[in-house]
Design an enzyme around this catalytic site. Structure first.
Site, PDB file in Angstrom:
ATOM      1  N   VAL A  42      50.232  47.154  89.752  1.00  0.00           N
ATOM      2  CA  VAL A  42      49.502  48.202  89.060  1.00  0.00           C
ATOM      3  C   VAL A  42      50.291  48.660  87.839  1.00  0.00           C
ATOM      4  CG1 VAL A  42      48.396  50.468  89.265  1.00  0.00           C
ATOM      5  CG2 VAL A  42      48.504  48.949  91.255  1.00  0.00           C
TER       6      VAL A  42
ATOM      7  N   ASP B  22      44.479  50.577 105.921  1.00  0.00           N
ATOM      8  CA  ASP B  22      45.871  50.616 105.466  1.00  0.00           C
ATOM      9  C   ASP B  22      46.261  52.019 105.010  1.00  0.00           C
ATOM     10  OD1 ASP B  22      48.325  49.407 105.120  1.00  0.00           O
ATOM     11  OD2 ASP B  22      47.889  48.669 103.105  1.00  0.00           O
TER      12      ASP B  22
ATOM     13  N   ILE C  53      53.743  50.627  87.482  1.00  0.00           N
ATOM     14  CA  ILE C  53      53.907  51.802  88.344  1.00  0.00           C
ATOM     15  C   ILE C  53      53.742  51.495  89.820  1.00  0.00           C
ATOM     16  CG2 ILE C  53      53.241  53.471  86.579  1.00  0.00           C
ATOM     17  CD1 ILE C  53      50.420  53.465  87.758  1.00  0.00           C
ATOM     18  N   GLY C  54      53.476  50.245  90.158  1.00  0.00           N
ATOM     19  CA  GLY C  54      53.333  49.917  91.569  1.00  0.00           C
ATOM     20  C   GLY C  54      53.280  48.426  91.803  1.00  0.00           C
ATOM     21  N   GLU C  55      53.863  48.010  92.912  1.00  0.00           N
ATOM     22  CA  GLU C  55      53.805  46.615  93.326  1.00  0.00           C
ATOM     23  C   GLU C  55      53.529  46.564  94.809  1.00  0.00           C
ATOM     24  OE1 GLU C  55      56.490  43.457  91.348  1.00  0.00           O
ATOM     25  OE2 GLU C  55      57.725  45.267  91.409  1.00  0.00           O
ATOM     26  N   GLY C  56      52.608  45.700  95.201  1.00  0.00           N
ATOM     27  CA  GLY C  56      52.280  45.538  96.606  1.00  0.00           C
ATOM     28  C   GLY C  56      52.183  44.076  96.972  1.00  0.00           C
TER      29      GLY C  56
ATOM     30  N   LYS D  54      44.872  47.588  87.841  1.00  0.00           N
ATOM     31  CA  LYS D  54      45.316  46.872  89.037  1.00  0.00           C
ATOM     32  C   LYS D  54      45.060  45.381  88.853  1.00  0.00           C
ATOM     33  CE  LYS D  54      44.712  46.700  94.075  1.00  0.00           C
ATOM     34  NZ  LYS D  54      44.114  47.349  95.247  1.00  0.00           N
TER      35      LYS D  54
ATOM     36  N   PHE E  16      49.445  42.408  97.475  1.00  0.00           N
ATOM     37  CA  PHE E  16      48.285  41.733  96.909  1.00  0.00           C
ATOM     38  C   PHE E  16      48.033  42.050  95.442  1.00  0.00           C
ATOM     39  CE2 PHE E  16      47.481  42.990 101.368  1.00  0.00           C
ATOM     40  CZ  PHE E  16      47.582  41.740 101.950  1.00  0.00           C
ATOM     41  N   SER E  17      48.820  42.952  94.852  1.00  0.00           N
ATOM     42  CA  SER E  17      48.521  43.353  93.480  1.00  0.00           C
ATOM     43  C   SER E  17      49.712  44.029  92.814  1.00  0.00           C
ATOM     44  CB  SER E  17      47.327  44.310  93.468  1.00  0.00           C
ATOM     45  OG  SER E  17      47.641  45.484  94.202  1.00  0.00           O
TER      46      SER E  17
END
Length: 454
Positions: A84, A215, A76-79, A128, A81-82
Site C-alpha cells: 500500500v 482477518d 505505508i504498508g506491506e502484507g 493498494k 498479498f499487497s
C-alpha cells in the site's frame, strides 16, 4: 458537475486464466502482525528510504499512466498479498468525493463561500497494489465486496480500481492512524470502549451483508486515538457467508449430534479400548478440508477444528483476542507455530473439558496427554491478573481487577465463547453495557473540560 467515482470499473476475469490450484489457493496465511507496518505520519513530504523510492519508481514504470493520476509519496504498508502506498490524488476536483470523511468534517466548519470554492489543499489516497500471485477470483472478490460495502460506517470504501496487463490496483481513502503497538499498553478502559464501538460498528455493517472479514486484527483496523475513530480495512481474505459450505455437525440439533457422536468410529473404538484412546490403524475416510484463512493467533476454535460451515462469528472471536491483548498488555497474546499449537494455547485458558466439547461440536475429537493442561482451565480474570503482574507476591492481600476491568472481562467472555452459536454478535455487542458506557465516558470528559474552563 463532478463525475462520481463510486462505480466499480470492470475487471475481466477469464475462465481460462483460472487454474485449479488458484481456486484452492494455499496463500491463506496473513502476515504475522509483528511484521506488518502499522502507522501513518501526518506529513506529505516525509523521508523516503532509497529502497522504497526505487520500489515506487518500478511501480510507476510497470503500471503505465498511474503517475498522471496520482503522485506516489511513500510506502505505508506491506502484507502477504499487497503493498500500500500513500499518494496525492491529482484529479480530486474532477470527481465527486463522497468517500472523503475529512473533507466532510472540514466543510461543516467552512463558510458558504468557502464550500463553493474548490479545495486547494492536497488530497491523499491509499493505493493498494495487489500482487499478481493472487488469483483473479480472489482479486475480483475483494473489489466486489468493497464495492458492496461502500456506504458502510467505519468500513474503508473503494474509490475506484484500475487494471494494467496482469496488475490490479485499488484506490482507497487514506486514513491517519497510529501503530497499535504504540498505544495498546497505555489504554484505559474508558479509551478501549470507543475503540471497540468503532470496530464493532464496522463489523455490524459487514455482517449485515453476510460477509465474513476473516482477518480481523489490530493492523487491519486503522485507529486514530485522538479522534476516537477507526476504519476496517483489507478484505483480501473476506468471503460471503455460505461460500463453499459443507455439512458440519455444529449446525444440527443437540440430540442428533449426541446420537451421531455415540455411533461414530471414535465411540466404537472407545468401547473396545477402555485403558487409553484408540484410533483406526488404517483410516480410509477422506481428510476434512475447510477454509482456514486468517492470521495466526486470531483464528477462532471452529477454524482450527476445520468447521465446514463457518459464519461471521469467527470475526467476533478475533475481536475478543484484541480485547484480551489490551487487558493483558501482551501482543501478540497467542503466538503459535501451527493450528495444533493454537488449539493447545486456547486449551491452556479454557481447559481440556471445554476443548473436548468444542471439538465434538464440529464432529472432531480432541485429546491431549500433556499434564500441564488442566480439565477446567483458568478464569480470564486470573489470566489478566497474572499477565499484568498482580499475582506474584503471596504475602500481600489478594489483588482483584478494578470494577471497570471486571465489566470488560464480562464482555470478553461473550466474545471468547468457544461455541460460535452462543458467541455474541456485533449488533448485540453494541448494546452490551460495556460499550453503552462509551457515551457516559464522553459526557464525563466534557464535564471535565467545562470545569477547567470555568
Amino acid at each position: 458537475m463532478a463525475k462520481a467515482r463510486t462505480s466499480l470499473r470492470h475487471i475481466d476475469v477469464h475462465e481460462d486464466d483460472i487454474k485449479e490450484e488458484d481456486a484452492e489457493e494455499t496463500l491463506d496465511e496473513s502476515m504475522n502482525p509483528l511484521e506488518e507496518s502499522g502507522h501513518t505520519v501526518d506529513s506529505s513530504d516525509e523521508e523516503v528510504e532509497d529502497a522504497v523510492q526505487e520500489d515506487m519508481a518500478r511501480f510507476e514504470e510497470t503500471f503505465v499512466g498511474i503517475n498522471k493520476r496520482f503522485r506516489l509519496i511513500n510506502r505505508i504498508g506491506e502484507g502477504t498479498f499487497s503493498t500500500v502506498y500513500k499518494a496525492e490524488d491529482l484529479e480530486y476536483d474532477k470527481y465527486g468525493n463522497t468517500w472523503d470523511i475529512d473533507e466532510r468534517e472540514n466543510q461543516k466548519w467552512s463558510s458558504p463561500a468557502q464550500r463553493r470554492r474548490p479545495s486547494r489543499r492536497p488530497h491523499y489516497v491509499a493505493i493498494k497494489k495487489i500482487y499478481v500471485t493472487s488469483s483473479p477470483i480472489r482479486i475480483f472478490n475483494e473489489l466486489e465486496l468493497l464495492y458492496d460495502l461502500r456506504d458502510s460506517d467505519s468500513v474503508c470504501p473503494l474509490i475506484t480500481a484500475f487494471r494494467h496487463l496482469d496488475q490490479v490496483v485499488a484506490v482507497l481513502p487514506y486514513f491517519q492512524h497510529c501503530d497499535f503497538r504504540d498505544y495498546y499498553r497505555d489504554m484505559k478502559i474508558s479509551e478501549m470502549r470507543p475503540y471497540f464501538r468503532s470496530l464493532l460498528t464496522a463489523l455490524r455493517a459487514v455482517h449485515s451483508k453476510k460477509i465474513i472479514h476473516r482477518d480481523v486484527k489490530p493492523t487491519n483496523f486503522l485507529y486514530n486515538p485522538a479522534q476516537s475513530r477507526g476504519v476496517l480495512v483489507d478484505f483480501g481474505l473476506a468471503e460471503r457467508e455460505g461460500t463453499d459450505w459443507h455439512h458440519c455437525l455444529c449446525h444440527v440439533p443437540d440430540e442428533d449430534r449426541r446420537y451421531r457422536a455415540s455411533h461414530s468410529v471414535w465411540a466404537q473404538n472407545q468401547a473396545v479400548s477402555h485403558s487409553a484412546p484408540s484410533y483406526p490403524k488404517n483410516d480410509t475416510r477422506n481428510s476434512r478440508r475447510a477454509n482456514r484463512a486468517g492470521t495466526r493467533g486470531f483464528r477462532a476454535p471452529e477454524v482450527l477444528l476445520k468447521c465446514t460451515q463457518q459464519t461471521v462469528s469467527i470475526d467476533m472471536w478475533s475481536v475478543g483476542v484484541i480485547l484480551l491483548t489490551m487487558l493483558s498488555r501482551r501482543f501478540p497474546f497467542f503466538h503459535s507455530a501451527d493450528d495444533i499449537d493454537a488449539l493447545l494455547e486456547i486449551t491452556t485458558i479454557f481447559g481440556r473439558r471445554k476443548m473436548r466439547e468444542t471439538a465434538i461440536l464440529h464432529g472432531q475429537v480432541f485429546e491431549t496427554n500433556v499434564p500441564s493442561y488442566s480439565e477446567g482451565g483458568h478464569t480470564l480474570e486470573k489470566i489478566i491478573l497474572w499477565c499484568t503482574g498482580r499475582t506474584g507476591d503471596k504475602t500481600q492481600p489478594k489483588k482483584e481487577l478494578e470494577e471497570d476491568e471486571k465489566e470488560a472481562v464480562q464482555f470478553l467472555y461473550r466474545l471468547l465463547e468457544c461455541n460460535p452459536a452462543k458467541r455474541i454478535t456485533a449488533d448485540e455487542a453494541l448494546r452490551h453495557p460495556f460499550l453503552l458506557r462509551t457515551f457516559e465516558d464522553s459526557e464525563a470528559d466534557e464535564d471535565m473540560v467545562d470545569l477547567v474552563e470555568v
